[in-house]
Enzyme design. Structure first.
Site, PDB file in Angstrom:
ATOM      1  N   HIS A 273       0.795   0.622   7.733  1.00  0.00           N
ATOM      2  CA  HIS A 273       1.636  -0.486   7.673  1.00  0.00           C
ATOM      3  C   HIS A 273       1.092  -1.636   8.446  1.00  0.00           C
ATOM      4  O   HIS A 273       0.607  -1.423   9.584  1.00  0.00           O
ATOM      5  CB  HIS A 273       3.090   0.006   8.440  1.00  0.00           C
TER       6      HIS A 273
ATOM      7  N   GLU B   3       2.701  -4.847   0.601  1.00  0.00           N
ATOM      8  CA  GLU B   3       3.650  -5.514   1.432  1.00  0.00           C
ATOM      9  C   GLU B   3       3.220  -6.720   2.051  1.00  0.00           C
ATOM     10  O   GLU B   3       2.433  -6.467   3.322  1.00  0.00           O
ATOM     11  CB  GLU B   3       4.068  -4.455   2.331  1.00  0.00           C
TER      12      GLU B   3
END
Length: 267
Positions: free
Chosen positions: A112, A184
């Site tokens: 992430h 993302e």
């Protein structure tokens, strides 16, 4: 702008479920986590579950409570937000893949942008973590995404493909087929993120689709996902699900996203 129509017309694409997941980041205590999981399992319907694969990624302390609630009551998958690439050892403050598996996780979130930015996660360490996750029979969820300046320079596709290749190159096709990739973009996530315009995501998903569609389990989108834009995001070519933040922290918001995905899959 109207939703972009997906060109995925193969039988495989039509029958694969849409993956709809959420990461809670550093939120919820054990009691909150159990209440969320209980409400979810009590409100899931067979119609939704026939079209959608739900998953939830709590903080480490909530993995076991959530897994205990869900276990045997629904096909919802539980994940961990990170795990070390070594099986054990002198890694103070870390947690291993076998440890999160023992707690009830079957997915490991890897790479992430917050991990890359704040904790030194690199392309090399994402590869090690992917390999460790697969070694223990679990599913890697590889997160990739570009910063705003890279997007402004028109280099989004090159940037995210470098992240994906660095983590996944060398896997055989069988192992690659266990991987989820969540795109993302950094400019769309977090408190300062902004909802993307659909057309801003098309090029990146086209590049990911050319490389990985039908080779990985699914390509997901994450970043400022809401109940208002979920259906439109799912309409983008190659998008096989959503990875959601704060909209899904309220279980009723998550249930609504599942219903939207189910309706989209049937449309």
């Amino acid at each position: 702008m109207p939703p972009l129509e997906s060109s995925a017309t193969t039988e495989e694409s039509a029958t694969k479920p849409l993956w709809i997941g959420t990461s809670w980041k550093m939120n919820k205590l054990g009691s909150d986590a159990r209440a969320w999981a209980n409400t979810l399992t009590e409100n899931l319907t067979d119609d939704v579950l026939s079209q959608v694969q739900p998953f939830v990624i709590p903080s480490f302390t909530a993995i076991s409570p959530v897994a205990q609630v869900i276990d045997g009551r629904s096909p919802v998958l539980v994940g961990a937000q990170n795990a070390h690439w070594e099986d054990s050892g002198a890694w103070t403050g870390e947690i291993s893949v076998p440890q999160v598996k023992d707690a009830g996780a079957s997915i490991v979130e890897i790479g992430h942008s917050e991990r890359r930015t704040h904790f030194g996660e690199t392309i090399e360490t994402t590869r090690w973590k992917v390999e460790a996750t697969i070694r223990y029979g679990m599913r890697p969820l590889l997160c990739i995404g570009e910063p705003a300046d890279t997007k402004a320079a028109g280099q989004s596709a090159e940037y995210i493909l470098e992240q994906a290749h660095g983590a996944l190159d060398g896997l055989d096709e069988s192992d690659l087929g266990k991987v989820l990739i969540a795109y993302e973009p950094m400019w769309a996530i977090g408190d300062a993120g902004r909802p993307p315009r659909t057309e801003e995501l098309v090029e990146s998903f086209a590049a990911l689709g050319d490389e990985y569609d039908h080779r990985v389990e699914a390509l997901l989108y994450g970043g400022s996902v809401t109940v208002d834009n979920a259906a439109q995001l799912l309409s983008i070519d190659h998008v096989g699900g959503l990875f959601v933040g704060r909209t899904a922290w309220d279980v009723h918001g998550y249930l609504e996203l599942l219903r939207i995905a189910e309706a989209h899959r049937r449309s």
